[in-house]
Write a protein that holds these residues in place. Sequence first.
Motif, mmCIF file in Angstrom:
data_model
loop_
_atom_site.group_PDB
_atom_site.id
_atom_site.type_symbol
_atom_site.label_atom_id
_atom_site.label_comp_id
_atom_site.label_asym_id
_atom_site.label_seq_id
_atom_site.Cartn_x
_atom_site.Cartn_y
_atom_site.Cartn_z
ATOM 1 N N UNK A 91 15.544 -16.945 -48.527
ATOM 2 C CA UNK A 91 15.805 -15.594 -49.301
ATOM 3 C C UNK A 91 16.431 -14.603 -48.097
ATOM 4 N N UNK A 92 17.461 -13.757 -48.783
ATOM 5 C CA UNK A 92 17.693 -12.580 -47.958
ATOM 6 C C UNK A 92 17.354 -11.140 -48.368
ATOM 7 N N UNK A 93 16.643 -10.350 -47.714
ATOM 8 C CA UNK A 93 16.329 -9.103 -48.128
ATOM 9 C C UNK A 93 16.821 -7.980 -47.371
ATOM 10 N N UNK A 94 17.560 -7.101 -47.988
ATOM 11 C CA UNK A 94 18.174 -5.780 -47.381
ATOM 12 C C UNK A 94 17.675 -4.468 -47.940
ATOM 13 N N UNK A 95 17.566 -3.687 -46.910
ATOM 14 C CA UNK A 95 16.981 -2.356 -47.332
ATOM 15 C C UNK A 95 17.699 -1.369 -46.262
ATOM 16 N N UNK A 96 17.733 -0.251 -47.007
ATOM 17 C CA UNK A 96 18.198 0.907 -46.135
ATOM 18 C C UNK A 96 17.320 2.401 -46.255
ATOM 19 N N UNK A 97 16.645 2.637 -45.338
ATOM 20 C CA UNK A 97 15.668 3.833 -45.231
ATOM 21 C C UNK A 97 16.174 4.859 -44.299
ATOM 22 N N UNK A 98 15.600 5.923 -44.625
ATOM 23 C CA UNK A 98 15.859 7.160 -43.761
ATOM 24 C C UNK A 98 14.519 7.581 -42.758
ATOM 25 N N UNK A 99 14.565 7.219 -41.573
ATOM 26 C CA UNK A 99 13.512 7.368 -40.628
ATOM 27 C C UNK A 99 14.075 7.638 -39.410
ATOM 28 N N UNK A 100 13.130 8.370 -38.507
ATOM 29 C CA UNK A 100 13.561 8.670 -37.042
ATOM 30 C C UNK A 100 14.691 9.637 -37.247
#
Length: 305
Positions: free
Chosen positions: A2-11
């Motif tokens: 399986x392929x999982x993608x995510x975009x988050x705002x950190x740092x």
Amino acid sequence: MNIANEQVRLMGTVIDLQISHTNAQEILKETILDLKMYEKRFSANDPTSELMAVNTQAGIKRVKVNRELFELIKLGKEHSLAEGSLLNIAIGPLVQKWRIGFSDATVPNDETIKELLQTVNPKKILLNETEHSVYLEKGMLIDLGALAKGFIGDLVLGKLKQQGVRSALINLGGNILTLGTPPNKECWKIGIRTPGESRESYDYILKVKDKSIVTSGIYERVLKTKNKTYHHILSPITGYPMETETLSLTIVSDKSVDGEIWTTRLFGQTPAEIMNEINQHPEIEGILITKIKTYLSRYIKNYIN
């Protein structure tokens, strides 16, 4: 698989993650939690971080810290004291006074900068190996912004390997780490941006696997005031943004923290000095872009698409 993608705002940046694994989604969620934990540990802008506990006790007492934070401070001090290095993790007082990249950024006066330059001596960062403690003199502030993302990326990638992940991409905003290859492809293709142009404008495309790519440039975070533009890369010698021919410097390495170290150590040197230094270290390759010319290290062409 399986392929999982995510975009988050950190740092202070946008982070893109891609993980391929039978438990990809669960591992991705755990990775994001790890990133939040490390941000809390290493941030110089969060008053409740573990690093800020060291800074707020400057001139008062030594502070015991987590082993990983101690190791990063130790590594940063070592490279801050290296001959000719323009990396200085004691530069915190200057960074906090300029605040370039934040809404309250300002241009300090000459007298203030002269005073702050007296507080940025990395020799005065006192480390106790036995108890993992750090002591700073009054007025000092450690800033790990030049190293933390790479160090964190290496920690996260190491854990992914332990979990059996064989394909992953971690983009920490200027710091890209690759593990293995993308699903059904031979390599990752990473663009090196044309300085100052759109994010879709690339000077080079690098083909990599199991490599880190770190780019440092003067075109992302700036302060514009009174018809002047100041970039965020400060000189620990003058206290002002570095005067440099370099628009961007990219380092390809196995460990992301090494890319951070070398982009910062070298950024304010002349193009000839930068490329000479890179070519003396077989574990790194580089691309240096100036207004008039691009310089390539000896074997970087092995990665250029």
